[in-house]
Design an enzyme around this catalytic site. Sequence first.
Site, PDB file in Angstrom:
ATOM      1  N   HIS A  93      10.355   8.988   5.835  1.00  0.00           N
ATOM      2  CA  HIS A  93       9.448   7.833   5.782  1.00  0.00           C
ATOM      3  C   HIS A  93      10.017   6.693   6.610  1.00  0.00           C
ATOM      4  O   HIS A  93      11.230   6.574   6.804  1.00  0.00           O
ATOM      5  CB  HIS A  93       9.186   7.392   4.340  1.00  0.00           C
ATOM      6  CG  HIS A  93      10.397   6.949   3.576  1.00  0.00           C
ATOM      7  ND1 HIS A  93      10.838   5.645   3.573  1.00  0.00           N
ATOM      8  CD2 HIS A  93      11.242   7.642   2.771  1.00  0.00           C
ATOM      9  CE1 HIS A  93      11.900   5.548   2.794  1.00  0.00           C
ATOM     10  NE2 HIS A  93      12.169   6.740   2.303  1.00  0.00           N
ATOM     11  N   ASP A  95       9.254   3.278   6.160  1.00  0.00           N
ATOM     12  CA  ASP A  95       9.303   1.959   5.536  1.00  0.00           C
ATOM     13  C   ASP A  95      10.573   1.773   4.715  1.00  0.00           C
ATOM     14  O   ASP A  95      11.282   2.729   4.386  1.00  0.00           O
ATOM     15  CB  ASP A  95       8.069   1.732   4.664  1.00  0.00           C
ATOM     16  CG  ASP A  95       7.898   2.793   3.581  1.00  0.00           C
ATOM     17  OD1 ASP A  95       8.229   3.968   3.838  1.00  0.00           O
ATOM     18  OD2 ASP A  95       7.441   2.451   2.482  1.00  0.00           O
ATOM     19  N   GLU A 150       5.967   5.023   1.857  1.00  0.00           N
ATOM     20  CA  GLU A 150       6.577   5.806   0.782  1.00  0.00           C
ATOM     21  C   GLU A 150       7.146   4.902  -0.301  1.00  0.00           C
ATOM     22  O   GLU A 150       7.064   5.208  -1.501  1.00  0.00           O
ATOM     23  CB  GLU A 150       7.667   6.712   1.357  1.00  0.00           C
ATOM     24  CG  GLU A 150       8.220   7.740   0.375  1.00  0.00           C
ATOM     25  CD  GLU A 150       9.420   7.263  -0.436  1.00  0.00           C
ATOM     26  OE1 GLU A 150       9.855   8.004  -1.350  1.00  0.00           O
ATOM     27  OE2 GLU A 150       9.926   6.150  -0.172  1.00  0.00           O
TER      28      GLU A 150
END
Length: 415
Positions: A93, A95, A150
């Site tokens: 992910h 983020d 996420e």
Amino acid sequence: MLPDKDGPSGGGPCSTQGSSGEDPSVSLFREYLRLKTVHPEPDYDAALRFLDRIAEELDLPMKKIELFPRRVLSIMTWEGTNPALKSILLNSHTDVVPVYQVCHANCPYPEHLALCSQDWNKVYIQAIRRLKAEGSQPVRTVHLMFVPDEEVGGHKGMETFVTHPEFQKLNIGFALDEGLASPGEAFTVFYGERNPWWITIHCPGNPGHGSRFVENTAAEKLRSIINSFMDFRETEKQRLNMSQCFTLGDVTTVNMTMVQGGVAYNVIPAEMEVSFDLRIPPTVNLQGFEKQIKLWCKEAGEGITYEFAQKHMNQNVTSTEESDPWWNAFSTTCKAMNMVLEKEIFPAATDSRFIRAVGIPAVGFSPMNRTPILLHDHNEFLNEQVFLSGIDVYQRLILALSSVPAFPDETNPFL
């Protein structure tokens, strides 16, 4: 952060090693850590530019799918020699959780903040780079996926994508996702996850002046609700502490995270509410647990209602039987590297839960032993030698998983 090989120096979380002469993999990882993909306003465009460059360097095609406005999922694909077989997914992910700025205010190396250093499944990139440089070629196609959001529940990321037609076309047979560090010699591998429930309970009551003994107040009901949840929390805490067989993923955690209500010191509120973060292991009867919550609400008084901000009900787990070809390839490869595996239920939540929910086996694994679990902490760091060794581990695992023999009648319907 990637400190010297002996661990973090006296500089704490901001300590850093000079980039001169360091391994290119370390330099690339530092570069990724500098991207400001922190919530609530992650710079996903910067991450996409970084990934575009990496895909070009690796000579891999990149597909981008905009799931929601400014929420783009990226997939690099390394085609196997037999693309008709089910593929391998390496999930990551883009983020990062918010940072407590006060913890970093005096950091002399702000570009080297360690946020996300243990959320390190971007290491897949370097493993693929080395495999391609060695001339290796997978039998099964390998997908490197980079998903947004996420850290905020995955609704605008993996939760949505697993129902997307493009996900079906990937024809995934097995997925690797992030795990956790392990303080000891063994390596932790996660075959399932607890279900996250975020619940808010609304307690109505009689309002009035703060100088009176008003009956049936919202605060009285709120206290009863809090006591019920926190008593249960203590019971689960004792279960964990008294059993040598249990890990955190085997019990239900309960944490009160928000309390709201009231307008003035001298006004008894007409409503108060309290929110809890619950993490429930796959061994718990979820319907029965919700009945218990309803009973607590009934016992607290009339008119109490609740709502879920998040309520995951899927309890699929990945097989860890040696007869399972995916697990056998994974565990056998680790054993060949003299790695001791400890199988656990993941205590928090990752994108793997959405992958397992659609029937695809997924394992959470980050080869970071002899490393304190500091995920999302302000002093998060990753030992450089552990990081580099992890790339070697992933090289072996990717080759092994992408070489799992074909199953009977295994074909890709999208070819």
